[in-house]
Design an enzyme around this catalytic site. Structure first.
Site, mmCIF file in Angstrom:
data_model
loop_
_atom_site.group_PDB
_atom_site.id
_atom_site.type_symbol
_atom_site.label_atom_id
_atom_site.label_comp_id
_atom_site.label_asym_id
_atom_site.label_seq_id
_atom_site.Cartn_x
_atom_site.Cartn_y
_atom_site.Cartn_z
ATOM 1 N N MET A 1 -27.905 -13.654 -15.562
ATOM 2 C CA MET A 1 -28.716 -14.509 -14.696
ATOM 3 C C MET A 1 -29.672 -13.651 -13.863
ATOM 4 S SD MET A 1 -29.378 -17.605 -14.188
ATOM 5 C CE MET A 1 -28.141 -18.869 -14.410
ATOM 6 N N PHE B 1 -1.585 -0.559 13.236
ATOM 7 C CA PHE B 1 -1.699 -0.315 11.796
ATOM 8 C C PHE B 1 -1.779 -1.648 11.045
ATOM 9 C CE2 PHE B 1 0.476 0.279 7.648
ATOM 10 C CZ PHE B 1 -0.523 1.026 7.052
ATOM 11 N N GLN B 2 -2.738 -1.744 10.164
ATOM 12 C CA GLN B 2 -2.987 -2.954 9.368
ATOM 13 C C GLN B 2 -3.221 -4.191 10.243
ATOM 14 O OE1 GLN B 2 -0.073 -3.213 6.118
ATOM 15 N NE2 GLN B 2 -1.483 -1.998 4.860
ATOM 16 N N GLU C 1 -5.348 -9.465 -3.569
ATOM 17 C CA GLU C 1 -5.219 -10.699 -2.780
ATOM 18 C C GLU C 1 -6.336 -11.699 -3.055
ATOM 19 O OE1 GLU C 1 -4.789 -7.665 -1.544
ATOM 20 O OE2 GLU C 1 -2.958 -7.599 -0.347
ATOM 21 N N LYS D 1 4.585 -10.656 12.764
ATOM 22 C CA LYS D 1 5.857 -10.267 12.162
ATOM 23 C C LYS D 1 7.058 -10.649 13.023
ATOM 24 C CE LYS D 1 8.180 -6.581 9.724
ATOM 25 N NZ LYS D 1 8.097 -5.210 9.197
#
Lengths: 163, 564
Positions: free
Chosen positions: B477, B112-113, B50, B162
């Site tokens: 760097m 959940f999630q 993502e 949802k």
């Protein structure tokens, strides 16, 4: 310097946390913060007391204005205004102290709003300084609890913070 | 007719003219994916992580000026997207990121999630919304695009539970938005502009310092016109490169920590500084106490909070930079006044002396490949006309120094947040927007591995991105700072156990090339440019010890540069 900032914001869930988050993320001080809906139920009015140099307070007002939920704000400290804070204070008062506390409450124009044999609960309104002064004046009387609302403010005269 | 929230979502994207949606499916967004499956107008690009979805959308937005659009699921989908959202926020890039959320009845239950996406993203978005009622969905999406694209642009997150995507309501997409709490300033204050113009015309040692705001407001042409009219020297920030042509003789190079000697000294010695769409970042100013000690400062910015935040300015102008620059130009032309030619001539004489230091020179006579030479060769082979994305570190600075960007929206890098792993997914977004353009991702072996899984996405969509890997086997760097400031104690800056990038690229269906001789650099790049049907991974084995010069060390002023 101390500043009192009044904010009109959309009465949306999470609006308060945007303000609180802004202050913690950018390391600004919050002395007190109070918020409630106004006569227009779509708007909340928040009063925020902060302190900092002029540069910091300028940044604070700019950053607050940048929040999408903020409709309008004014730094009350820039003009004449009235400031009030409410305090509820519960003290233990027995024997001679009962008369003394009652007398003190009268002098400060407070009201005793709850009484038991050993206790008084006093309601007091004024500037923060006045509330501080009352706590000082109570002196040797044991304080059980202090609740303060945080300051609110309103401009004197014709000026009004409205949409 | 009533539509489900998921149907409304897809309709909104179509009505908003969204071409690409970068995303990754999951439980909370399955209703939406089911609707995406049934149509072809909005093309969904499946990334492999993502974070890459947000960077790809970001690259797309930077290259096109249109908003980048992302769809991820709840919980880890949302948290993975956060780095990309913060990257876009720091560089003021318009994104609309849709995160799935658990059903409203479960919010707050540690479902959940479930994650508080609104809370987590709050400090790194321009604004965010939780949609709690399907009848508000279309209006909220419209507002999200409006907020992302107007004023100082930025990412907006819309969190959609949802059950909202299953609920039904009638659909109509609002034609316009008006919000009493959000009205960005567009026009600059005429009086302030007049003051600024007078100051500019009286300047003896003027300096233009412009940033990403010019790119974001598509104000490049106006800027060029103004700078040519005035004859002033101009420098660009890292984010502003390309807004003014790098090959123009009035351009003195990038400024800041790794800017040119002439740009930084001109800043330090100027008497009037005109800052446009730039925010006085610490990497630009160096020690703020020593910044532009003799200058009166004009600052033009669309965001009032950017003005006098780090440096107190004399003439603040709040407004869209394009409008303000146009107004300046108009006032100068109408007044018929000219800048002080004699003073300007002296000033340019001084700047030319500084320029003669040739601060970017490097020795490329040896047998190892110098990283600067790779970027110079890329510039030559692509005729300066490529889109160049980068990651973060030495390679980023060399790309900024040695690729002379003549057009805006060609240089695409994470300037503010400094996000390693940005370059490859950003290049995907750019290549999708411009399928026929040359898109090069200048990276290093450290950064590329932070989102290397996206080679798989390149393969899926046949994107011919050229990955220019400046492989010095060091986090360059970090190594450079450890050499300068930590007596050469190279703690964890050595990249051990590197993969065979050629084989890795090949396993993803890309072309892999290994180049370790200076004489092969140009040929390899030319060959890579001919490949148009798949990605090319050019693994350049470069000098391990090379440092980025010049450099303003931390705490030093702009006039205190390390040259070599």
């Amino acid at each position: 310097m101390r500043h009192i900032i009044s904010i009109l914001m959309e009465n949306e869930a999470g609006a308060l946390s945007r303000v609180a988050g802004l202050f913690s993320a950018r390391g600004y001080n919050i002395e007190s913060l109070t918020v409630a809906p106004t006569d227009d139920s779509s708007l909340s009015r928040m009063t925020l007391v902060t302190s900092g140099t002029n540069e910091i307070v300028e940044q604070i007002t700019k950053q607050l204005n940048k929040l999408v939920d903020v409709v309008k704000l004014v730094d009350m400290s820039e003009s004449v205004h009235i400031e009030r804070e409410m305090m509820l204070i519960k003290v233990r008062a027995v024997a001679d102290q009962r008369e003394e506390v009652k007398h003190l409450a009268d002098i400060f124009r407070g009201r005793i709003i709850d009484v038991t044999e050993h206790l008084y609960t006093i309601e007091l309104t004024g500037t923060g300084d006045k509330l501080d002064a009352f706590i000082q004046a109570v002196g040797s009387v044991p304080i059980l609890e202090v609740v303060r609302s945080g300051s609110i403010g309103i401009a004197r005269g014709e000026k009004a913070l409205q949409v | 007719m009533e539509l489900t929230g998921a149907e409304i979502f897809v309709h909104c994207l179509k009505d908003e003219g969204v071409e690409y949606l970068f995303g990754y499916p999951g439980g909370a967004v399955l209703h939406i994916y089911d609707e995406l499956y049934k149509q072809e107008a909005v093309k969904h690009i499946l990334v492999r992580h993502e974070q890459a979805a947000t960077h790809a959308a970001d690259g797309y937005a930077r290259a096109t000026g249109k908003p980048g659009v992302v769809l991820v699921t709840s919980g880890p989908g949302a948290t993975n997207a956060v780095t990309g959202i913060a990257t876009a926020y720091m560089d003021s890039i318009p994104l609309v990121v849709f995160t799935g959320q658990v059903p409203t009845s479960l919010i707050g239950n540690d479902a959940f999630q479930e994650v508080d996406a609104i809370g987590i993203t709050r400090p790194c978005v321009k604004h965010n919304f939780l949609v709690k009622d399907v009848t508000k969905l279309a209006e909220t999406i419209k507002k999200a695009f409006y907020i992302a694209m107007t004023g100082r642009p930025g990412p907006v997150v819309v969190d959609i539970p949802k059950d909202i995507t299953a609920h039904r309501t009638t659909y109509s997409y609002p034609k316009k938005v008006s919000m009493r709490s959000y009205e960005p300033v567009v026009k600059g204050h005429a009086g302030q502009i007049k003051k600024a113009v007078a100051m500019m015309l009286h300047a003896k040692r003027p300096m233009m310092y412009t940033g990403g705001g010019v790119v974001l407001d598509n104000a490049s042409k106006t800027l060029i016109d103004l700078v040519h009219t005035l004859g002033f020297p101009i420098t660009n920030t890292l984010m502003g490169l390309g807004a003014y042509p790098a090959t123009d003789k009035q351009f003195v190079g990038m400024l800041g920590m790794h800017g040119t000697y002439e740009a930084n000294l001109a800043m330090h010695n100027c008497d009037v500084l005109i800052a446009v769409g730039a925010r006085f970042d610490d990497r630009v100013t160096g020690n703020i106490e020593k910044f532009c000690p003799t200058a009166k400062i004009v600052h033009v910015d669309v965001d009032p909070a950017s003005i006098s935040k780090n440096v107190k300015v004399d003439v603040p102008i709040v407004g869209a930079v394009g409008n303000v620059l146009k107004e300046m130009l108009k006032q100068i032309k109408e007044s018929g006044a000219k800048p002080d030619a004699a003073a300007l001539k002296e000033w340019w004489k001084q700047i030319t002396e500084w320029r003669a230091m040739d601060c970017l020179k490097y020795d490329h006579t040896g047998t190892v490949i110098k990283p600067q030479y790779v970027v110079e060769s890329l510039y030559k082979v692509t005729k300066g006309d490529a889109y160049v994305t980068s990651d973060v570190g030495q390679h980023q600075m060399w790309a900024a120094q040695f690729y002379k960007f003549d057009k805006p929206r060609r240089w695409i890098n994470s300037g503010g947040l400094g996000t390693m792993g940005f370059g490859l997914p950003a290049a995907m977004g750019v290549q999708l927007a411009f399928p026929n353009a040359t898109v090069a991702c200048v990276t290093g072996e450290g950064s590329i591995q932070m989102n290397i899984q996206e080679l798989s996405t390149l393969r899926q969509y046949g994107l011919p991105v050229k990955i220019v890997n400046l492989n010095n086997r060091y986090l360059g760097m970090v190594r450079q700072w450890q050499e300068f400031f930590y007596q050469g104690r190279y703690a964890m800056s050595y990249m051990e156990s590197l993969p065979d990038f050629v084989k890795l690229a090949e396993s993803y269906g890309a072309v892999g090339m290994y180049i370790d001789k200076p004489q092969d650099v140009e040929g390899a790049l030319k060959e890579a440019m001919k490949i148009r049907d798949r990605a090319v991974f050019l693994d350049f084995i470069t000098d391990q010890q090379e440092n980025v010069y010049p450099m303003i060390p931390a705490g030093a002023g702009q006039n205190e540069m390390i040259l070599v």
